[in-house]
Design an enzyme around this catalytic site. Structure first.
Site, PDB file in Angstrom:
ATOM      1  N   THR A  49      45.273  40.165  27.162  1.00  0.00           N
ATOM      2  CA  THR A  49      46.122  38.981  27.126  1.00  0.00           C
ATOM      3  C   THR A  49      45.391  37.808  27.765  1.00  0.00           C
ATOM      4  OG1 THR A  49      47.169  39.121  29.318  1.00  0.00           O
ATOM      5  CG2 THR A  49      48.089  40.499  27.558  1.00  0.00           C
ATOM      6  N   ASP A  50      45.929  36.627  27.568  1.00  0.00           N
ATOM      7  CA  ASP A  50      45.510  35.490  28.379  1.00  0.00           C
ATOM      8  C   ASP A  50      46.387  35.478  29.627  1.00  0.00           C
ATOM      9  OD1 ASP A  50      44.211  33.203  29.255  1.00  0.00           O
ATOM     10  OD2 ASP A  50      44.430  32.132  27.370  1.00  0.00           O
ATOM     11  N   TRP A  51      46.221  34.476  30.440  1.00  0.00           N
ATOM     12  CA  TRP A  51      46.786  34.373  31.787  1.00  0.00           C
ATOM     13  C   TRP A  51      48.304  34.572  31.803  1.00  0.00           C
ATOM     14  CZ3 TRP A  51      43.866  33.689  36.220  1.00  0.00           C
ATOM     15  CH2 TRP A  51      44.539  33.314  37.378  1.00  0.00           C
TER      16      TRP A  51
END
Length: 776
Positions: free
Chosen positions: A309-311
């Protein structure tokens, strides 16, 4: 019993590969590697498998001492790794670059704890986007948008090779790069992180960087290689609002044809990991899409890599997207969709909640095993089990002069000459230059974001050894010939767009003693959501500065130093010359000085369409019906698009003639490969390099065709008077498009191929439709 279980699992994996392998796997299957993975997986507990699926931010494992120095808390690190078995850590403390010695200490300690408590190495990740962003004294290259403008894939490969070397010198084995979001909307704050608006340019640059970062064998990376993480899958760069991390609404045909293409190319080149788009497409959050994560990526491409995932983006499924009722529900949705690792930077809740979901039967154990297997696979491919650490002896070239020269070459090939009336450029030695504008004497704006800090701000102390434009021009022309009077400056204590009160009168007065005015205008650095804007026009202060200087009658050279195209239609006519330097990095000013002096020649072209008006935002590959001219009858209107500079435009200190465009077959079918040749001659008096761009146009199709599409490109270097033949091999199937039924189709009919001012008509003799989702 355990041996039989391992053998059974291995056979199952092999059979799965054989069954699903309707097409060649993206990365060649390695039985020995897979046996190691299955042996390790069989010994892991549920807690260990889930722990591998979590990535935490280093910041939570330490704090700043009274002297302002960040200190890693070894007790906290012990607790997190021993209790939660986490698989990855990321980021730099306070998002500020650390020294190579600090990275060595921190990551070696992390690896020591990981091997002690779980027997599995950590995979540390950093945003090293145009060099080693978060390592002091490393080599910074121009940003990706510059590399795209060069149309030279070898520069992208070199950048990746050097970044990989310097990353491993600091003991970091994983970089979140390349960025493959098509930069097709100039309002978007991350245009500069992309390779521009075209799918093929992005795809070719992606292939080059993946090879540069990872080497030739994705199953066995060397000590100077890093795992890539291509991002942000996908269509992240097309927000409907123009604002970062907001929804995209894109036709299924365009998604498959254009936005998916660079990611497909990177995967097929061997990319080991993928990071996911933070937002949604047509109402579907990417982190929740089984179709896009599992079907399109993992199954259709037969890809066995890892998706991260991203942040904190799993959280967004319930906090922002509202497709989940709470965090636990969001984790269920994301993991079942195909997410393998959660970048959940500040919390270990992920481990607790995911274990509950498994125990409740809401996430299958097979899905956990699949995710853990993919994570282990990346670590084995990196050789981390055998050698968890790198750096020290053997990495003496870190930050060396050889690498610096490569960065200068890249910067010279990546700045675009857009206008040069009367041959004003190059500027001869002895010319008195008024250097003005907010970007004239600052490193921050040359580098852009992801440079020592996330936003590229508050890091001037880390770039002091490099030259601003003022310093570079002083070195080139002599300090006595450079008058610095900026007229407009940025407010470094405010937002990126804030400026101090202008001092136009000082700049105007200084122009009296100058032969030529070099106005350095554009943007200060920014990154991601903080870089959002509401007005695409260049700031009023900067435009007024140029207008007042134009009234002096002195010739003006505009230097555009910006991360995205800001509207300048009212001041461009006032300039005799215009150079777009984008974000050329630490050596960008030195490269610019070489170019302005004529010691290097311009050879770049625009990687995106530069708009003239806010209501005329377009891309070069627009649908033919988007430009209709004036319509007769009751409704008279003009839908023509007005551009400042088109994609692929750029001039040089020399000129190039194109002739004799020919093909080896004028009639073809889908199974053919068309050889295209064109002669290119340097018709000027200076040596130069020319990007040669091959376009196609489908004249009649069952859906409205694109005006034209770039199909290939090459860069050729020619001495004055020299002629070379450039050859392209064009698979005919590449002329296919995605039809209304979402299937690829190449239709009978006429096409035009075009290179420069040359064109040739070719004919497809029969229609072919593909049943497979991808045609290669």
């Amino acid at each position: 019993m355990k041996s039989k279980l391992i053998i059974t699992l291995l056979i199952a994996v092999v059979m799965t590969h054989a069954t699903l392998n309707a097409q060649r796997p993206a990365i060649q299957y390695d039985a020995e590697l897979e046996a190691k993975i299955e042996k390790k997986l069989a010994k892991m507990s549920l807690d260990e498998k889930i722990g591998q699926m979590l990535e935490l931010n280093l910041d939570i494992m330490g704090k700043y001492d009274e002297a302002g120095k960040w200190q890693l808390n070894e007790t906290m690190l012990d607790t997190i790794i021993s209790k939660y078995k986490i698989g990855s850590i990321l980021n730099a403390p306070g998002t500020r670059a650390a020294t190579i010695d600090e990275w060595q200490y921190w990551i070696r300690l992390i690896q020591k704890k990981s091997m002690k408590y779980i027997g599995i190495p950590d995979i540390y990740g950093l945003d090293h986007n145009h060099g080693v962003t978060y390592t002091q004294a490393g080599t910074m290259f121009p940003q990706p948008i510059n590399l795209a403008a060069s149309f030279n894939t070898s520069l992208a490969k070199t950048m990746a090779e050097i970044t990989a070397y310097e990353s491993r010198a600091g003991n970091c084995p994983w970089v979140y790069n390349p960025v493959l979001d098509l930069g097709r909307d100039p309002r978007w704050s991350r245009i500069w992180e992309s390779f521009g608006e075209d799918a093929i340019v992005n795809a070719r640059m992606a292939e080059a960087e993946v090879q540069g970062y990872q080497g030739d064998d994705p199953n066995h990376l060397g000590k100077y290689n890093v795992a890539t993480c291509v991002k942000h899958y996908f269509a992240y760069g097309a927000p409907f609002s123009g604002k970062d991390r907001t929804p995209a609404y894109i036709s299924p045909q365009m998604l498959r044809e254009k936005y998916f293409e660079p990611f497909k190319a990177a995967i097929q080149a061997g990319a080991l990991t993928v990071m996911v788009n933070s937002a949604s497409i047509n109402g579907v959050p990417l982190h929740a899409s089984y179709k896009y994560l599992t079907k399109w990526l993992k199954e259709d491409l037969q890809w066995d890599g890892m998706i991260v995932t991203d942040w904190a983006d799993i959280n967004n499924l319930f906090t922002r997207e509202r497709v989940a009722k709470d965090k636990k529900d969001a984790i269920r949705i994301a993991i079942n969709a195909g997410i393998d690792m959660s970048m959940d930077p500040y919390s270990v809740d992920f481990c607790i909640l995911l274990k509950q979901l498994v125990e409740e039967g809401k996430v299958a154990m097979e899905r956990i095993d699949d995710a853990a297997r993919r994570i282990l696979r990346v670590k084995y491919r990196l050789g981390l089990f055998e050698n968890p650490n790198t750096g020290g002896k053997g990495y003496e070239k870190f930050g060396c002069e050889e690498f610096a020269q490569k960065a200068i070459q890249a910067a010279e090939e990546a700045q675009v000459l857009l206008k040069n009336e009367g041959g004003l450029l190059p500027l001869s030695k002895g010319t008195k230059i008024l250097l003005t504008g907010p970007n004239a004497n600052q490193m921050r704006c040359l580098n852009g974001g992801w440079t020592y800090t996330w936003q590229g701000s508050k890091a001037e102390d880390l770039s002091e050894k490099y030259n601003t434009i003022y310093e570079a021009l002083c070195n080139k022309y002599g300090k006595e010939n450079i008058i610095l009077e900026q007229g407009v400056t940025y407010n470094e204590q405010g937002a990126y767009y804030e400026e101090n009160a202008p001092e136009f009168e000082k700049a105007v007065a200084a122009a009296e003693g100058a032969d030529v005015i070099v106005a350095c205008i554009g943007e200060n650095s920014y990154c991601e959501t903080p870089g959002n804007l509401t007005d695409l026009w260049l700031s009023e202060n900067q435009r007024n500065l140029v207008k007042q200087l134009a009234a002096t009658g002195k010739p003006i050279v505009l230097i555009l130093n910006e991360g995205r195209p800001r509207l300048i239609a009212d001041i461009e006519p006032l300039a005799k010359a215009v150079v777009h330097i984008f974000l050329p990095g630490n050596y960008g000013a030195d490269a610019l000085a070489n170019l302005l002096a004529g010691e290097a020649n311009f050879s770049a072209k625009m990687p995106y369409t530069y708009p003239r008006e806010i209501n005329s935002l377009a891309n070069y590959d627009y649908k033919v019906s988007e430009e209709v001219g004036t319509m007769a009858g009751a409704y008279n209107y003009d839908a023509k698009v007005s551009l400042q500079w088109p994609f692929g435009y750029g001039i040089s200190y020399t000129t190039f003639d194109y002739s004799n465009l020919r093909v080896d077959k004028k009639t073809f079918t889908a199974d053919d490969e068309i050889t295209v040749r064109v002669d290119v001659r340097n018709a000027g008096s200076r040596a130069g390099k020319e990007p040669v761009l091959l376009y196609s146009s489908d004249l009649v199709a069952s859906i409205v065709p694109d005006n034209r599409r770039l199909r290939d490109f090459a860069k050729v270097e020619l001495l004055p008077g020299e002629r070379k033949t450039v050859t392209f091999s064009l698979p005919a199937k590449n002329l296919a498009f995605v039809g209304t039924d979402n299937k690829w189709i190449l239709e009978e009919g006429d096409f035009i191929l075009k290179v420069g001012n040359q064109s040739v008509r070719i004919y497809c003799s029969e229609t072919k439709k593909w049943e497979s989702p991808n045609i290669d």
